[in-house]
Enzyme design. Structure first.
Site: not given
Ligand code: 8YV
Length: 326
Positions: A156-158, A179, A238-240, A269, A287-288
């Site tokens: 995606g964008r990131i 995807r 850095i996703a989830r 978390e 998570h920063i």
């Protein structure tokens, strides 16, 4: 006329709360007290809108307790804290904060990649512990970033921001899996080549995860996937939390099946799997990835603008389920 009542569920920039107070009767949580699920539900009971973060779960139970609720504005691009189908069924609008955090989050993805590859925190702990007596040829020798193969899962964008940094800034060979494949124009801009998930796992020197969490992406990276990676490779998440099986990752790090990992997000978390806290070859941050002052301010402003846009002017800026607008 009475102002509409909204809840700001977490502490946020005071000027954003003040701006909201021009339009709404605001119940806020500037003390940032942790609320139980029941306390959140009680506070939503008389509200038409809510300003939430990724930590507030808005599901069928919360919705059942909030008969007047019309909108939840998340101060996050990710929205796995929302049960979107349940919200849509109840005609509650959901909004998120895309775009404003893209470049900041991509910067952090790269920071974590570099810190992991060059063993920055591990070596700092060594120095702070007073263990540095003299130079040696292999002390904290890590892996190169420039010229290596950067794998991106979730484009995606990131993901695209990270690809651009890698390709244009560090001369990396960028491969990705997603995807859906990017347009040829975007692939050219990112200098990124589409590969299968297996190829990505096998070829990447640094594999960055940037895909959204959903039940389908749960444990996308587990023991089997880690076994496909190069023993010299690094994994960056850095996703989830939940996209990686943290127990399997800790085992792979301990057994040196991969070289290192950089993690900003964790399963369950703010708890962190205890095994991750004891392996040396992992960089851990709380998570920063979007945490710069201007970006957090832009995220808070966009969430507030969604509340004002929808409840005052009938036009939200970044709706996730526009079908409820009718
Ligand atoms: C937030 C994030 O800090 O935007 C997201 O999806 O993960 C972070 O930028 C966090 O979710 C708090 O809402």
């Amino acid at each position: 006329m009475d102002k509409p009542r909204i809840l700001v569920a977490r502490a946020v920039f005071p000027e954003v709360v003040s701006r909201l107070a021009q339009y709404f009767e605001v119940e806020n949580n500037q003390a940032d007290e942790p609320w139980s699920k029941q306390q959140l539900a009680d506070k939503l009971r008389d509200k038409v809108g809510a300003f939430t973060t990724g930590a507030e779960r808005i599901d069928a139970d919360a919705l059942a307790a909030a008969p007047h609720l019309k909108i939840c504005a998340n101060m996050a691009v990710g929205y796995n804290n929302f049960d979107l189908p349940a919200m849509t069924a109840r005609k509650v609008l959901a909004t998120n904060t895309p775009d404003v955090l893209t470049e900041t989050t991509a910067d952090f993805g790269f920071a974590l990649l570099m810190a992991t590859a060059r063993r920055v925190t591990e070596s700092e702990h060594y120095l702070r512990a007073g263990k540095w007596q003299r130079w040696s040829y292999d002390m904290f020798a890590g892996s190169d970033v420039h010229g290596s193969t950067l794998g991106i899962l979730g484009m995606g964008r990131i993901g695209q921001g990270i690809a651009r940094r890698g390709a244009h800034g560090f001369g990396m060979n960028v491969i990705y899996h997603n995807r859906s494949r990017l347009s040829p124009e975007l692939e050219a801009q990112c200098k990124a080549r589409y590969v299968s998930k297996d190829e990505l796992l096998r070829m990447a020197d640094h594999l960055v995860l940037v895909l959204p969490y959903s039940p389908e992406s749960h444990h996308t990276i587990g023991a089997a996937e880690l076994a496909l990676m190069k023993p010299t490779a690094n994994l960056i998440n850095i996703a989830r939390g939940g996209i990686v099986d943290d127990a399997a990752l800790a085992a792979a790090l301990r057994e040196r099946k991969i070289a290192g990992a950089g993690l900003d997000v964790y399963e369950g978390e703010p708890k962190v799997h205890p095994d991750l806290l004891t392996v040396p070859n992992v960089v851990l941050t709380p998570h920063i990835a979007s945490a710069t002052v201007p970006t957090r301010k832009a995220m808070a402003d966009l969430a507030a603008d969604n509340l004002i846009g929808f409840l005052v002017h009938g036009k939200p800026l970044t709706p996730l389920n526009p079908e409820v607008l009718g």
